[in-house]
Each structure stands twice: as structure tokens, then as C-alpha cells.
Write a protein that holds these residues in place. Structure first.
Motif, PDB file in Angstrom:
ATOM      1  N   ALA A   1       7.717 -23.747  -2.794  1.00  0.00           N
ATOM      2  CA  ALA A   1       6.716 -23.920  -2.440  1.00  0.00           C
ATOM      3  C   ALA A   1       6.425 -22.211  -2.829  1.00  0.00           C
ATOM      4  CB  ALA A   1       6.675 -23.783  -0.794  1.00  0.00           C
ATOM      5  N   THR A   2       4.396 -22.255  -2.986  1.00  0.00           N
ATOM      6  CA  THR A   2       4.117 -20.845  -3.688  1.00  0.00           C
ATOM      7  C   THR A   2       3.125 -19.870  -2.780  1.00  0.00           C
ATOM      8  OG1 THR A   2       4.126 -21.845  -6.188  1.00  0.00           O
ATOM      9  CG2 THR A   2       2.816 -19.898  -5.308  1.00  0.00           C
ATOM     10  N   VAL A   3       3.937 -18.896  -2.484  1.00  0.00           N
ATOM     11  CA  VAL A   3       3.732 -17.683  -1.393  1.00  0.00           C
ATOM     12  C   VAL A   3       2.487 -17.089  -2.153  1.00  0.00           C
ATOM     13  CG1 VAL A   3       3.710 -16.309   0.492  1.00  0.00           C
ATOM     14  CG2 VAL A   3       5.682 -17.743   0.089  1.00  0.00           C
ATOM     15  N   SER A   4       1.019 -16.744  -1.650  1.00  0.00           N
ATOM     16  CA  SER A   4       0.209 -16.039  -2.508  1.00  0.00           C
ATOM     17  C   SER A   4      -0.467 -15.155  -1.201  1.00  0.00           C
ATOM     18  CB  SER A   4      -0.808 -16.811  -3.095  1.00  0.00           C
ATOM     19  OG  SER A   4      -1.045 -17.723  -2.100  1.00  0.00           O
ATOM     20  N   VAL A   5      -0.527 -14.028  -1.608  1.00  0.00           N
ATOM     21  CA  VAL A   5      -1.799 -13.174  -0.451  1.00  0.00           C
ATOM     22  C   VAL A   5      -1.973 -12.305  -1.848  1.00  0.00           C
ATOM     23  CG1 VAL A   5       0.267 -11.145  -0.820  1.00  0.00           C
ATOM     24  CG2 VAL A   5      -0.747 -11.457   1.042  1.00  0.00           C
ATOM     25  N   ASP A   6      -4.031 -11.710  -1.456  1.00  0.00           N
ATOM     26  CA  ASP A   6      -4.763 -10.716  -1.635  1.00  0.00           C
ATOM     27  C   ASP A   6      -3.830  -9.869  -0.980  1.00  0.00           C
ATOM     28  OD1 ASP A   6      -5.163 -13.070  -3.086  1.00  0.00           O
ATOM     29  OD2 ASP A   6      -7.517 -13.040  -2.246  1.00  0.00           O
ATOM     30  N   VAL A   7      -4.397  -8.153  -2.151  1.00  0.00           N
ATOM     31  CA  VAL A   7      -3.727  -7.683  -2.112  1.00  0.00           C
ATOM     32  C   VAL A   7      -4.820  -6.728  -2.391  1.00  0.00           C
ATOM     33  CG1 VAL A   7      -1.931  -4.724  -1.738  1.00  0.00           C
ATOM     34  CG2 VAL A   7      -1.479  -7.823  -2.044  1.00  0.00           C
ATOM     35  N   THR A   8      -5.051  -5.484  -1.931  1.00  0.00           N
ATOM     36  CA  THR A   8      -6.764  -4.830  -2.146  1.00  0.00           C
ATOM     37  C   THR A   8      -6.717  -3.303  -1.700  1.00  0.00           C
ATOM     38  OG1 THR A   8      -8.528  -6.487  -1.411  1.00  0.00           O
ATOM     39  CG2 THR A   8      -9.095  -3.952  -1.522  1.00  0.00           C
ATOM     40  N   ASN A   9      -7.062  -2.452  -2.631  1.00  0.00           N
ATOM     41  CA  ASN A   9      -6.693  -0.741  -2.696  1.00  0.00           C
ATOM     42  C   ASN A   9      -8.426  -0.405  -1.957  1.00  0.00           C
ATOM     43  OD1 ASN A   9      -7.128   1.844  -2.492  1.00  0.00           O
ATOM     44  ND2 ASN A   9      -5.589   1.639  -5.332  1.00  0.00           N
ATOM     45  N   VAL A  10      -8.482   0.375  -1.002  1.00  0.00           N
ATOM     46  CA  VAL A  10      -9.550  -0.351   0.202  1.00  0.00           C
ATOM     47  C   VAL A  10      -9.269   1.891  -0.070  1.00  0.00           C
ATOM     48  CG1 VAL A  10      -9.475  -1.933   1.651  1.00  0.00           C
ATOM     49  CG2 VAL A  10      -7.680  -0.221   2.448  1.00  0.00           C
ATOM     50  N   GLY A  11      -8.643   2.468  -0.402  1.00  0.00           N
ATOM     51  CA  GLY A  11      -8.913   4.547  -0.694  1.00  0.00           C
ATOM     52  C   GLY A  11     -10.154   5.016  -1.847  1.00  0.00           C
ATOM     53  N   ALA A  12      -9.562   5.864  -2.149  1.00  0.00           N
ATOM     54  CA  ALA A  12     -10.330   6.706  -3.627  1.00  0.00           C
ATOM     55  C   ALA A  12      -9.775   7.106  -4.607  1.00  0.00           C
ATOM     56  CB  ALA A  12     -10.871   7.231  -2.491  1.00  0.00           C
ATOM     57  N   ARG A  13      -8.428   6.714  -4.353  1.00  0.00           N
ATOM     58  CA  ARG A  13      -7.653   6.758  -5.389  1.00  0.00           C
ATOM     59  C   ARG A  13      -6.950   5.401  -5.998  1.00  0.00           C
ATOM     60  NH1 ARG A  13      -5.050  11.885  -5.681  1.00  0.00           N
ATOM     61  NH2 ARG A  13      -6.311  13.733  -4.750  1.00  0.00           N
ATOM     62  N   SER A  14      -6.750   5.401  -7.038  1.00  0.00           N
ATOM     63  CA  SER A  14      -5.686   4.897  -7.524  1.00  0.00           C
ATOM     64  C   SER A  14      -3.813   4.734  -7.606  1.00  0.00           C
ATOM     65  CB  SER A  14      -5.808   4.548  -9.114  1.00  0.00           C
ATOM     66  OG  SER A  14      -6.533   4.194 -10.137  1.00  0.00           O
ATOM     67  N   GLY A  15      -3.288   3.640  -7.470  1.00  0.00           N
ATOM     68  CA  GLY A  15      -1.631   3.647  -6.511  1.00  0.00           C
ATOM     69  C   GLY A  15      -1.367   2.184  -6.611  1.00  0.00           C
ATOM     70  N   SER A  16      -0.349   2.069  -6.823  1.00  0.00           N
ATOM     71  CA  SER A  16       0.210   1.247  -6.574  1.00  0.00           C
ATOM     72  C   SER A  16       1.613   0.896  -5.135  1.00  0.00           C
ATOM     73  CB  SER A  16       2.125   1.756  -8.019  1.00  0.00           C
ATOM     74  OG  SER A  16       1.393   1.809  -8.875  1.00  0.00           O
ATOM     75  N   GLU A  17       1.488   0.013  -5.105  1.00  0.00           N
ATOM     76  CA  GLU A  17       1.537  -1.383  -4.209  1.00  0.00           C
ATOM     77  C   GLU A  17       2.796  -1.702  -4.716  1.00  0.00           C
ATOM     78  OE1 GLU A  17       2.006  -0.574  -0.454  1.00  0.00           O
ATOM     79  OE2 GLU A  17       0.811  -1.431   1.025  1.00  0.00           O
ATOM     80  N   VAL A  18       3.714  -1.600  -3.018  1.00  0.00           N
ATOM     81  CA  VAL A  18       5.434  -2.352  -3.373  1.00  0.00           C
ATOM     82  C   VAL A  18       4.856  -3.633  -1.816  1.00  0.00           C
ATOM     83  CG1 VAL A  18       7.397  -2.937  -3.075  1.00  0.00           C
ATOM     84  CG2 VAL A  18       6.409  -1.162  -4.338  1.00  0.00           C
ATOM     85  N   VAL A  19       4.503  -4.797  -2.675  1.00  0.00           N
ATOM     86  CA  VAL A  19       4.278  -6.392  -1.922  1.00  0.00           C
ATOM     87  C   VAL A  19       5.758  -6.531  -1.232  1.00  0.00           C
ATOM     88  CG1 VAL A  19       3.230  -8.070  -1.325  1.00  0.00           C
ATOM     89  CG2 VAL A  19       1.896  -5.900  -2.399  1.00  0.00           C
ATOM     90  N   GLN A  20       6.226  -6.293   0.024  1.00  0.00           N
ATOM     91  CA  GLN A  20       7.602  -7.110   0.432  1.00  0.00           C
ATOM     92  C   GLN A  20       7.371  -8.603   1.104  1.00  0.00           C
ATOM     93  OE1 GLN A  20       9.470  -3.481   2.090  1.00  0.00           O
ATOM     94  NE2 GLN A  20       7.539  -2.659   1.391  1.00  0.00           N
TER      95      GLN A  20
END
Length: 750
Positions: free
Chosen positions: A648-667
Motif C-alpha cells: 500500500a502507498t501511504v501519503s500525507v501532506d506536510v505544511t510549514n505554517v510558521g515564519a521560518r524555514s525548517g526541517s520536519e521529521v515525518v514519522q
């Protein structure tokens, strides 16, 4: 080959004892020459290693070019003065950089794991491989793939964390990075996976203690990273010191021949840890003497002995007397020689001193070490936006604590001596940020890591009183005694005394029964807190710290682990916002040591609370803050129903809603609703680290199939049972954001 020549290929004496270095001149020792002439030396351990254990110092050790010259002298003598002219396998320690003078010191694996960036680690491994091979080192005793179950264990710093899936991702990256496309490449070294197996689950967190574990857990958890690394092509494996269910790993034929070579098809070399064969006769007591231990180890599947004492002393004689099958001896010799051929040692036994001088400790590698350190830093608390600091408006900064300006304390165990100025401390990093206004940075060590000396308290309190912001740099130390003396607690200057101070409270063989700050560090923080200044606590350490008072009282807490030679710059980058913190914990941090074990993927039946408190950790696996915010949406699982062998393919959208660039770890976690055998509540089965600009949205996709849904079922074989699974997207193991269901249907009858 004679019996002595065969046995000689299976021994690995200490390499730093093969030469003497005096006044810039390298001479081979008579003992080494004699051993070569009398039957040969198959390998040397730590020829280029320098540290207090070896006794090799900056003065007696070798520069990068001299190291290559020493290896060349060793190889030349072995090739020209032994009957068969077989080159020697030079094995080196490279857990977080080659353990040689001048080599780049990267962050320890616990910090590397906290980056959740296996691709960056792969790049780091390429750099480590290049530095090692350029000097003539051809094998490394890394990566460490142990799964941490009790962080009181001193070797926690050497591990990536508590989760087998995450460790497996870094294991594959290590194999691919260190070994390259071909083992005979100029930047390639043979990896040695260790410690096989269960070493991180020792009784009471004591190093090399017994392991109480059944085969199902062993296969599902501790052996999982090893299997992935073997499938990726790992060339060598080192059994652990510990026993499992009464059988020491060094002689565990079911583990070595049954699983490793039988089920997995591993065809590489197996080498013992140092002294492991002696331990069989004196420690485990499963052999009457050294000869019996050596024979048992070889018959169980061992091919080479680190230190070489028992194999060198007993194998040839045992074969001559008929106590050891010569066929068994030949099997091990073939594996050792096969690895040497794969490494290209017969065609290219010599190193290039000029290349070694150019590659080792290069500026590019230092930049890589700084990035690796920055990505592994975890922001645990940030009350009221205390961080990042505004360089222009934060006023005077007092940098206080025993780890503020002690370079060796941020390097971790298995580190070589460092010349003055080679390590960027936190004090140096902050001073570099405010270089135009040096008077704004005050410093006082306050105390040492260990001991009850409060002599430095008044100077530390005075510095804090004169400042607007206090950066407390505390934690632990895995620094062995490099002869640097100690620090003057009043002035912060180095002070050499008649009694060398050892502040070490972590590292190999340094296990604890507490996870609190050692010495009087907590008391110093408490006294400074009374001044009412903004308090930023930076932790530099090799295992989690459990200090509830600090968690409650500090304005911000930064966990940097042992960040390596560029750690001070990386920490300053995070403190001042030049780098947005993106590290996430790979070990759960308990509220109290009495909660242990507290790893997130324990069984559902383990209970929910104690009388005093619940069993949840203070900071869960996967936890970490950022200077921006991320939102998740549009979770999709397609198809939602699939066969056991489907994907199966699991997909999710991730949005930076803050004021700075940054990296998120999607788990991504998977939870099996019901199974024949008990399972954890949830298990990490995928992660992605992505950088997002403010307002940017990206779709992350994961494949979920047999590898993610199977577990060890009947007959101890992997199986995917039909039934319902929950697919969970979370910020950490405790904080679920989105979830969906996936149904694995029954197989249709033919």
C-alpha cells in the motif's frame, strides 16, 4: 600453507605495538618482525589508533602522512619477509571518525541517529572511509547496531537509538558509505557490524552482562538491523561479549552458523571482540582453559581473534594433535584470505602518504562534521520563545558549566588525542558569533563533571550576575585521561597537577545506576537560577539526563549529545537561529530512573503506571521542537485492503505554517490490532526528513508492505497475518497526528 601459517592468518595482534616512533623515525619492533617470520600475521588491530588505552600520544603518535608510511613499512616487511608474502589486514576503530591523530572527529552515533538523516550519515561514512583507507586502514569496527534498552549502559553513546527500524536505516547507510561500490576502491573499508547480538539489552545496563531474551524478540528487534546490513553487503561481523540464554555469543553456533550464515547467507569474516576468547574460560566459564576456548570458538564459526593471543598460542598445535579439524581451520583461513582479495590488498597493499595528508582532516570534512552535529541537536524545551537568541539584542551572555570549554568532553569515547584548538567548544562557538564584541561573553566553569568541589561557584555566580542570559553547558564526559590536567575552577584556565583528574562518567565500562547529573552540576544550576536571568541549558552527554528540576525551571533545554570537533559551532548556530533545530530523540528520556525500561515499543501488557506516577517518559522517542510549526493533512492509504504480499502507498501532506524555514521529521508507525503472538502497541516503520520554506507544502509517501507488516510468527519465521492494522502519522511516539486503517485480507483458497 603450514599449520603455523594458517593459524597466523587468524590472529590480530595490537598494531601500535608493531612499530616505535622516535624523533620522526619509524622502526618496526623486533617482536613484530619475529612474529612475521615465524608464520605470519593475518591482521593488526589499531595500528593507527591513539588514546590513553594504547598509550599513543600526540608526541609519540603519527601524523597522517607518517601513519601511511608506518603501514607501508609493516606491509613491506610482511610481504618481503614471510614465505607466502600475504599482506596484512589493517583494522581500525571508526565509530565516529577514524581514531587516529589528525582525523576528523564527527558526532557520536547517538547524535547521528538523532539527525534522522541517513543520507547525510552515508556521506559522512564516505568521508570516514576515505580518511581511513588513505592511511592504509582497510577494515573498521563499526557500525555499532546495538538496540539500546537501558541507557544507564555506558556505551549508549555508541548506538543510534532504541528502535530497530531506525537503526536498520543507518546500518544500510553505513555499509554503503564505508564500503562504497567496490571493496577495492581507494576510499572503501570493510565494515564490521557489532555487537552481534543483544549487547544493548544487558542485565541492569551493565556492560557485557547476561541477556535474558527469547528468540522471537531477538529476531524481531536486535537482529533486524544486522539482517538489513548483511543484505546490503557487510563484509565482517563481530560477536558480542554477552551471553544469551546461557550461551556466549562468541561460541553461539546457532546464532553464527544457523542464522547468520545459514538463513541469511552471510559469507564474510567473523572476528571476535578483544579478549572474548579468554572470557570463555575466565568469565563465562564455559571452557576449561584457553585451548578449549579457542577450539570451541573456531568450531562455532569464528574466523579471526582480535588480540590473537588464544588462536596464536593454541590452534596450530591443536590441529597437529588432532583436537581440531584441519578442515575447520582451513574454512576460517579461506574467509580471511577472501576478504583480503576483495579489498585488493594483494594488488594494492601500500598507502600514499601525500594523499593521506591531503584527505585526512580536510576542510570539507570539518564542514560535514558541523552539519552532522547541527542536525543531531534536539531542542527539548523553549519556554516563551527563549530561543533563538538575538545576537544584537540579547545583551551579555555568561557561558557557564564544566562542558562549556572542555574540548575532550564533547568528543565521546573512542577518540584520539587532539592538538590545541582542534575542537570548537561552546564557548568558542558563542565567541565566534559575537566576535566584534568579545566583552559581551563571560565565562566560568563553575564545577567539574564529577566530585563535590564548589570552589568555582562564586566566579560562576558573578559571571551570571553580570549577564543578561546564562548558557549553562552541563552533562557528562566520556573523555579518558589525555594528560591535560584539570581546569582551574576560579579562572577556567587549564591546570596541570600531580594527580590527573578523570571526569569520565560515560563510555565503555562506565555504567551508572542513576541518570542524574554527576557531581554538583545540578546545585550550580539551581544557585544560578536564583538570580532570575534567562537560563538556557545545553546538555553535552552520552546518555539521557533525568533531572526534573531542570526540565521545570530552565527557559530552554538543548540536547547536543557528544557533537564532535565542530560541536561548539553547531550549538551556537542553533542557539542564535542560524540553524533551525531539526533533531529528534532516538531514545526515550524517563521521568525517573525507576521507570526503566522505558523504550517506546514495549509490549502492550507491560502496565501503565506506578504508584508514584504514570509510566510515560518525560520526552518520548521521536520528540524534538523547532523554531517553526508544521501541520499535517490529507492522510491517504491506497489501497485500504490488500493481500499479504501486496503493498500500500501511504501519503500525507506536510505544511510549514510558521515564519521560518525548517526541517520536519515525518514519522510513520504501524499498530497491529490483533495477532497470534503479542506485539508492541506501535512500531516505527518509516520516516522522512524534509526541509520546508514558510508556507510550503509537500506530500510525503511511504510504501507499506510485507517488510512493514510482518513479525516473527510460528516456527520463528516472518509472517504477515490477515487482519486490521492502524497506520499512524505522528510527531513522536506519543503524539499521534493522523491515523487510518489498513486491512490485510485472508488469502483465497486455490
Amino acid at each position: 600453507m603450514t599449520l603455523e601459517e594458517k593459524a597466523g592468518q587468524l590472529v590480530q595482534p595490537f598494531g601500535w605495538q608493531a612499530y616505535e616512533h622516535t624523533d620522526g623515525k619509524i622502526e618496526l619492533t623486533e617482536a613484530f618482525r619475529r612474529q612475521v617470520e615465524q608464520g605470519g600475521v593475518g591482521s593488526l588491530y589499531g595500528t593507527l589508533r591513539a588514546d590513553p588505552w594504547t598509550g599513543v600520544t600526540l608526541e609519540t603518535g603519527l601524523t597522517p602522512a607518517q601513519g601511511a608510511e608506518a603501514v607501508n613499512a609493516i606491509q613491506r616487511y610482511a610481504i618481503e619477509n614471510s614465505r607466502l608474502g600475504i599482506p596484512i589486514l589493517i583494522g581500525e576503530e571508526c565509530s565516529h571518525g577514524h581514531m587516529a591523530i589528525g582525523a576528523t572527529v564527527f558526532p557520536v552515533p547517538l547524535a547521528i541517529g538523532s539527525s534522522w538523516n541517513a543520507e547525510l550519515y552515508r556521506e559522512m561514512c564516505r568521508a570516514v572511509g576515505a580518511e581511513t583507507r588513505s592511511q592504509g586502514g582497510a577494515a573498521t569496527y563499526s557500525p555499532v547496531l546495538d538496540v539500546v534498552r537501558d541507557p544507564r549502559w555506558g556505551r549508549t553513546e555508541e548506538c543510534f537509538g532504541e528502535d530497530p527500524h531506525l537503526i536498520g536505516e543507518f546500518a544500510v547507510a553505513a555499509v554503503e558509505g564505508l564500503q562504497g561500490e567496490r571493496l577495492d576502491g581507494e576510499n572503501a573499508v570493510a565494515v564490521t557490524l557489532k555487537h552481534f547480538a543483544g549487547y544493548g539489552s544487558s542485565e541492569g545496563g551493565r556492560n557485557a552482562g547476561p541477556v535474558h531474551m527469547g528468540w522471537r524478540e531477538l529476531l524481531e528487534v536486535d537482529l533486524h538491523p544486522f539482517r538489513l546490513a548483511v543484505e546490503a553487503g557487510a563484509a565482517s561481523i563481530m560477536p558480542a561479549y554477552n551471553e544469551i540464554d546461557g550461551v556466549p555469543c562468541t561460541v553461539n553456533g546457532e546464532l553464527l552458523d544457523g542464522v547468520l550464515r545459514g538463513k541469511w547467507g552471510f559469507d564474510g569474516m567473523i572476528i571476535t571482540d578483544c579478549g572474548a576468547i579468554e572470557m570463555l574460560a575466565s568469565g563465562h566459564d564455559v571452557a576449561a582453559d584457553g585451548r578449549e576456548a579457542a577450539i570451541a570458538a573456531l568450531e562455532a564459526g569464528i574466523d579471526m581473534e582480535m588480540s590473537g593471543v588464544m588462536f596464536g598460542k593454541h590452534l596450530a598445535e591443536a590441529a597437529r594433535e588432532g583436537r581440531l579439524s584441519e578442515e575447520t581451520l582451513d574454512r576460517a583461513v579461506r574467509r580471511v584470505l577472501a576478504l583480503k582479495f576483495k579489498l585488493g590488498l594483494f594488488e594494492r597493499p601500500y598507502a600514499d602518504p601525500e594523499r593521506a595528508a591531503a584527505v585526512i582532516g580536510s576542510e570539507r570534512h570539518a564542514e560535514l562534521a558541523r552539519r552532522m552535529a547541527a542536525e543531531g541537536i534536539v531542542l527539548l524545551k523553549n519556554e516563551g520563545g527563549a530561543l533563538p537568541l538575538d545576537a544584537a539584542g540579547c545583551g551579555r551572555i555568561a557561558v557557564i558549566g564544566p562542558n562549556a570549554d572542555q574540548g575532550y568532553n564533547q568528543l565521546g569515547d573512542y577518540t584520539s588525542p587532539q592538538p590545541p584548538g582542534a575542537v570548537a567548544t561552546v564557548l568558542a562557538g558563542i565567541r565566534a558569533k559575537l566576535a566584534d564584541e568579545p566583552e559581551r561573553v563571560l565565562y566560568a566553569p563553575g564545577c567539574r563533571i564529577r566530585g563535590d568541589d564548589r570552589e568555582g561557584f562564586p566566579a560562576a555566580l558573578a559571571a551570571a550576575e553580570a549577564a543578561d542570559t546564562v548558557v549553562m553547558v552541563v552533562g557528562g564526559s566520556s573523555a579518558r585521561d589525555f594528560g591535560e590536567g584539570t581546569i582551574d575552577l576560579k579562572t577556567g584556565a587549564s591546570k596541570v597537577t600531580g594527580d590527573s583528574w578523570n571526569d569520565m562518567d560515560c563510555g565503555e565500562g562506565i555504567d551508572r545506576w542513576s541518570l542524574g547529573l554527576s557531581g554538583v552540576q545540578l546545585e550550580l544550576i539551581q544557585e544560578i537560577r536564583k538570580l532570575g536571568k534567562r537560563l538556557i541549558v545545553v546538555c553535552i552527554n552520552g546518555r539521557p539526563i533525568v533531572e526534573p528540576w531542570v526540565d521545570e525551571q530552565a527557559d530552554a533545554i538543548v540536547e547536543a549529545w557528544y557533537p564532535g570537533q565542530e560541536g561548539g559551532h553547531a550549538i551556537a548556530d542553533v542557539l542564535f537561529g542560524d540553524v533551525n533545530p531539526s533533531g529528534r530523540l532516538t531514545v526515550s528520556v524517563p521521568k525517573h530512573v525507576g521507570q526503566l525500561p522505558v523504550y517506546y515499543n514495549g509490549k502492550r501488557s507491560r502496565g501503565k503506571r506506578y504508584l508514584e506516577d504514570d509510566s510515560r517518559p518525560r520526552y518520548p522517542f521521536g520528540y524534538g521542537l523547532s523554531y517553526t510549526e508544521f501541520e499535517y493533512s490529507r492522510l491517504s492509504v491506497e489501497p485500504a485492503v490488500l493481500a499479504a504480499e501486496g503493498t500500500a502507498t501511504v501519503s500525507v501532506d506536510v505544511t510549514n505554517v510558521g515564519a521560518r524555514s525548517g526541517s520536519e521529521v515525518v514519522q510513520l508507525y504501524v499498530s497491529d490490532a490483533a495477532s497470534l503472538y503479542t506485539r508492541p502497541l506501535k512500531e516505527l516503520k518509516g520516516f522522512r526528513k524534509l526541509e520546508l520554506a514558510p508556507g510550503e507544502t509537500r506530500t510525503v509517501r511511504f510504501a507499506v508492505g510485507r517488510e512493514q507488516l510482518s513479525y516473527i510468527g510460528r516456527d520463528l519465521e516472518p509472517t504477515v497475518e490477515p487482519g486490521l492494522f492502524r497506520i499512524i502519522i505522528g510527531k513522536n511516539a506519543e503524539e499521534e497526528i493522523l491515523s487510518a486503517e489498513l486491512l490485510v485480507r485472508e488469502e483465497e483458497s486455490p
